[in-house]
Design an enzyme around this catalytic site. Structure first.
Site, PDB file in Angstrom:
ATOM      1  N   ARG A 194      14.379 -45.263   8.116  1.00 61.44           N
ATOM      2  CA  ARG A 194      14.645 -44.199   7.161  1.00 61.44           C
ATOM      3  C   ARG A 194      13.457 -44.086   6.208  1.00 61.44           C
ATOM      4  NH1 ARG A 194      17.356 -39.726   5.477  1.00 61.44           N
ATOM      5  NH2 ARG A 194      17.472 -39.588   3.218  1.00 61.44           N
ATOM      6  N   GLU A 215      11.053 -41.526  -3.060  1.00 59.43           N
ATOM      7  CA  GLU A 215      11.507 -42.005  -4.363  1.00 59.43           C
ATOM      8  C   GLU A 215      12.202 -40.904  -5.164  1.00 59.43           C
ATOM      9  OE1 GLU A 215       8.250 -43.131  -6.910  1.00 59.43           O
ATOM     10  OE2 GLU A 215       9.578 -44.340  -8.146  1.00 59.43           O
ATOM     11  N   GLN A 234      22.449 -41.729  -0.396  1.00 56.25           N
ATOM     12  CA  GLN A 234      21.688 -41.762   0.858  1.00 56.25           C
ATOM     13  C   GLN A 234      20.965 -43.101   1.021  1.00 56.25           C
ATOM     14  OE1 GLN A 234      21.457 -39.770   3.357  1.00 56.25           O
ATOM     15  NE2 GLN A 234      21.836 -37.665   2.742  1.00 56.25           N
ATOM     16  N   ASP A 277       7.938 -28.138  -0.787  1.00 53.52           N
ATOM     17  CA  ASP A 277       8.047 -29.534  -0.374  1.00 53.52           C
ATOM     18  C   ASP A 277       6.634 -30.044  -0.122  1.00 53.52           C
ATOM     19  OD1 ASP A 277       8.534 -32.006   0.735  1.00 53.52           O
ATOM     20  OD2 ASP A 277      10.214 -31.321   1.963  1.00 53.52           O
ATOM     21  N   ARG A 325       5.772 -33.221   0.282  1.00 53.47           N
ATOM     22  CA  ARG A 325       5.768 -34.585   0.816  1.00 53.47           C
ATOM     23  C   ARG A 325       4.909 -34.684   2.069  1.00 53.47           C
ATOM     24  NH1 ARG A 325      12.081 -35.743   0.959  1.00 53.47           N
ATOM     25  NH2 ARG A 325      11.994 -33.586   1.652  1.00 53.47           N
ATOM     26  N   SER A 370      17.552 -39.490   9.620  1.00 57.00           N
ATOM     27  CA  SER A 370      17.185 -38.363   8.760  1.00 57.00           C
ATOM     28  C   SER A 370      17.808 -37.077   9.273  1.00 57.00           C
ATOM     29  CB  SER A 370      15.662 -38.191   8.738  1.00 57.00           C
ATOM     30  OG  SER A 370      15.299 -37.001   8.073  1.00 57.00           O
TER      31      SER A 370
END
Ligand SMILES: [Zn+2]
Length: 218
Positions: free
Chosen positions: A70, A74, A91, A146, A148, A169
């Site tokens: 996973r 953070e 989660q 997003d 990330r 996920s």
């Protein structure tokens, strides 16, 4: 990273530079609901963005052929303070237990607020209180929906000797990015749904906007 959630630009499709395990230390964990486990916490050198990302080895992580993994980004408000504006805390808790049952890793990635940082995330919350959804709020702040990037995640898996994973996920972008970074995603394993009055609008936006595969009630 691009402001677009999809598609991932072709430039990303390269094996990332090698990282190495720096330390491994055993840490016992106990959660507020009483659940306990003990994990091996790995630190690394050579991660692409220079941040202090962690890998937690849980259960029989060295004994399984294809570990359950996973990548968890953070979320200070959700992970630490139990904020109900998102589902990150539940989660994280669920992921640790499920990984422990099968053996694998939780990658704790220091990219708060889908990569825009803590203060900007809180600014986005304020905009959401004025009616924007979580993605519109990021754009209103001049940030990507997003931001990330899973390069460090792929580097950590390589350093741990993990070439193929079962990915815990619901986010199709994680699977896509990891595959393009050379990590074989042998299977995608859905997470549980942690819905509440406070986070339902956020979860619905994830499903409608980026194709998260959460099974939300109609
Ligand atoms: Zn969160």
């Amino acid at each position: 990273m691009s402001a677009d959630a999809s598609p991932v630009p072709a430039a990303v499709s390269a094996v990332p530079p090698a990282a190495a395990v720096r330390t491994k230390v055993r840490v016992p964990l106990r959660f507020s609901d009483g659940w306990e486990t003990t994990v091996d916490v790995f630190t690394f050198t050579g991660l692409a963005d220079g941040k202090e990302h962690l890998a937690l080895g849980i259960g029989d992580y060295e004994g399984v052929a294809v570990p359950l993994v996973r990548p968890h980004s953070e979320c200070l408000t959700g992970d630490v303070f139990g904020s109900q504006r998102c589902d990150c805390g539940p989660q994280l808790r669920e992921a640790l237990e499920r990984i422990g049952e099968r053996g694998g890793y939780l990658l704790y990635l220091r990219q708060e607020g889908r990569g825009i940082g803590l203060y900007a995330k809180l600014d986005a919350y304020a905009l959401q209180d004025d009616g924007l959804d979580t993605y519109e709020a990021n754009r209103a702040l001049g940030r990507g929906e997003d931001e990330r990037d899973y390069t460090a995640a792929a580097q950590m898996l390589n350093a741990l000797g993990v070439a193929a994973i079962r990915l815990l996920s619901d986010n199709p972008d994680k699977a896509r990015q990891l595959a393009q970074l050379g990590t074989q995603v042998a299977e995608r394993v859905p997470t549980g749904v942690h819905i509440s009055d406070a986070n339902v609008r956020y979860l619905r936006a994830k499903v409608e906007h980026t194709g998260h595969t959460l099974a939300l009630p109609a």
